[in-house]
Design a protein around this motif. Structure first.
Motif, short mmCIF file in Angstrom:
data_model
loop_
_atom_site.label_atom_id
_atom_site.label_comp_id
_atom_site.label_asym_id
_atom_site.label_seq_id
_atom_site.Cartn_x
_atom_site.Cartn_y
_atom_site.Cartn_z
N PHE A 79 -5.37 -9.92 2.58
CA PHE A 79 -3.80 -10.51 2.08
C PHE A 79 -3.30 -9.57 3.88
O PHE A 79 -4.38 -8.63 4.22
N CYS A 80 -2.37 -9.90 4.05
CA CYS A 80 -2.09 -8.88 4.71
C CYS A 80 -1.19 -7.74 4.02
O CYS A 80 -0.98 -7.36 2.52
N ALA A 81 -0.78 -6.27 4.79
CA ALA A 81 -0.62 -5.45 4.10
C ALA A 81 0.92 -4.34 4.89
O ALA A 81 0.75 -4.57 5.83
N ILE A 82 1.64 -4.15 3.47
CA ILE A 82 3.19 -3.66 4.55
C ILE A 82 3.01 -2.03 3.21
O ILE A 82 3.23 -2.39 2.11
N GLU A 83 2.92 -1.47 4.23
CA GLU A 83 2.43 0.51 4.29
C GLU A 83 4.01 0.63 3.92
O GLU A 83 4.81 0.85 4.12
N PHE A 84 3.51 1.39 2.47
CA PHE A 84 5.23 1.92 1.19
C PHE A 84 4.66 3.71 1.23
O PHE A 84 4.02 4.31 1.40
N LYS A 117 0.95 -1.00 -0.06
CA LYS A 117 -0.40 -0.18 -0.11
C LYS A 117 0.63 1.09 -0.09
O LYS A 117 1.90 1.37 0.81
N GLY A 118 0.66 2.54 -1.05
CA GLY A 118 1.35 2.74 -0.92
C GLY A 118 1.11 4.27 -2.11
O GLY A 118 0.74 3.70 -3.31
N PRO A 119 1.20 6.06 -2.17
CA PRO A 119 1.41 6.64 -3.64
C PRO A 119 2.14 6.41 -3.95
O PRO A 119 2.50 4.93 -4.53
N THR A 120 1.70 6.89 -5.59
CA THR A 120 2.33 6.36 -6.98
C THR A 120 3.84 6.22 -7.03
O THR A 120 3.88 7.86 -5.98
N GLY A 121 4.70 6.33 -7.04
CA GLY A 121 6.16 6.17 -7.41
C GLY A 121 6.53 6.24 -6.01
O GLY A 121 8.00 6.97 -6.13
N CYS A 122 6.83 5.30 -5.09
CA CYS A 122 7.26 5.81 -3.61
C CYS A 122 8.01 4.24 -3.31
O CYS A 122 8.72 4.39 -2.73
N GLY A 123 8.05 3.19 -4.73
CA GLY A 123 8.85 2.30 -4.88
C GLY A 123 8.68 0.93 -4.42
O GLY A 123 8.79 0.04 -4.17
N LYS A 124 7.07 1.32 -4.40
CA LYS A 124 6.36 -1.06 -4.77
C LYS A 124 6.93 -1.30 -5.32
O LYS A 124 7.18 -2.76 -5.23
#
Length: 265
Positions: free
Chosen positions: A167-172, A37-44
């Motif tokens: 799902f498990c979630a990892i936040e970015f 999970k995270g905004p666009t362009g943050c490295g996911k």
């Protein structure tokens, strides 16, 4: 080998910002589905490519979109010289042969399409191929990963709760300024001072989120601006074409962002 082209040969650069690598390795060991999970362009996407390389796993990536059907994911019958032949889709390919399947920006896909992943995200780990009358049991190495940008969620476009809770979630998020400058300098091939300046400009644009901007400048955009700097483009011009023009068409906002860049020079 069927998935030989899906291995990542060279290590993708990824700068950890927390315990995300440890968390993902634990989820992978238990084959728990993971949501990034995270905004666009943050490295996911870079993160999952790095993890596929680190785990020596093939990765099958699907860029989700609103016209994508369940058949695009699981497969379909097609005509060829020998008649009608079944062709596995990318999800089915990963399930059969034990790859990481990465569904990028899954919220862009229709909800009636994404429900096909549900039987793969619990203890069943199966993929029913209704058109073929086959039940595919997931290879022991199969792992499902999706990316999700909560900033774009709406009543009409969001994941079902029945999907999210599988799902498990990892936040970015965007890294701290020092770390982000390190990433920009490495990826763009520019000096630390120039990278730090771009990060300052990026942070100012993010302060306008919710005040006319849906999103501020991403780390990816800062890298693009840095690459233009390296090529000899002046800072204000590089920021205008890599950061400002892509994120807004509003004249006043463009003026405010250009003034922010000029104030940093």
């Amino acid at each position: 080998m069927i998935l030989s082209d899906h291995y990542i040969a060279d290590e993708p650069y990824y700068r950890p910002v927390g315990d995300e690598i440890t968390l993902f390795e634990a989820a992978y060991a238990m084959r728990l589905p993971v949501m990034l999970k995270g905004p666009t362009g943050c490295g996911k996407t870079r993160f999952i490519e790095h993890m596929a390389w680190k785990l020596n796993k093939p990765i099958v990536t699907v860029a989700c979109h609103e016209d994508m059907t369940a058949s695009d994911l699981v497969g379909r019958f097609l005509l060829d010289a020998n008649g009608t032949v079944w062709h596995d889709g990318p999800l089915c390919l990963a399930v059969r042969h034990g790859a990481i399947c990465y569904l990028d920006e899954i919220v862009e896909a229709r909800q009636d399409t994404t429900v096909v992943i549900h039987p793969l995200t619990d203890e069943r780990r199966i993929l029913p191929l209704e058109k073929k009358g086959e039940l595919v049991r997931a290879h022991a190495g199969f792992h499902l990963v999706i990316s999700y940008n909560p900033g774009y969620q709406s009543i009409l476009k969001d994941l079902k709760e029945s999907t999210k809770q599988r799902f498990c979630a990892i936040e970015f998020g965007y890294p701290e300024a020092e770390v982000e400058a390190e990433i920009v300098a490495h990826e763009a091939g520019i000096g630390p001072d120039a990278a730090a300046l771009l990060v300052t400009i990026g942070e100012r644009s993010r302060n306008l989120r919710g005040h006319g901007l849906a999103e501020g400048a991403s780390t990816r955009m800062l890298i693009h601006a840095g690459q233009l700097l390296k090529h000899g483009i002046q800072l204000e011009a590089a920021c205008r074409i890599a950061l400002i023009l892509p994120i807004t068409d509003d004249t006043d906002l463009r003026g405010a962002l250009c003034a922010a860049v000029a104030a940093c020079v």
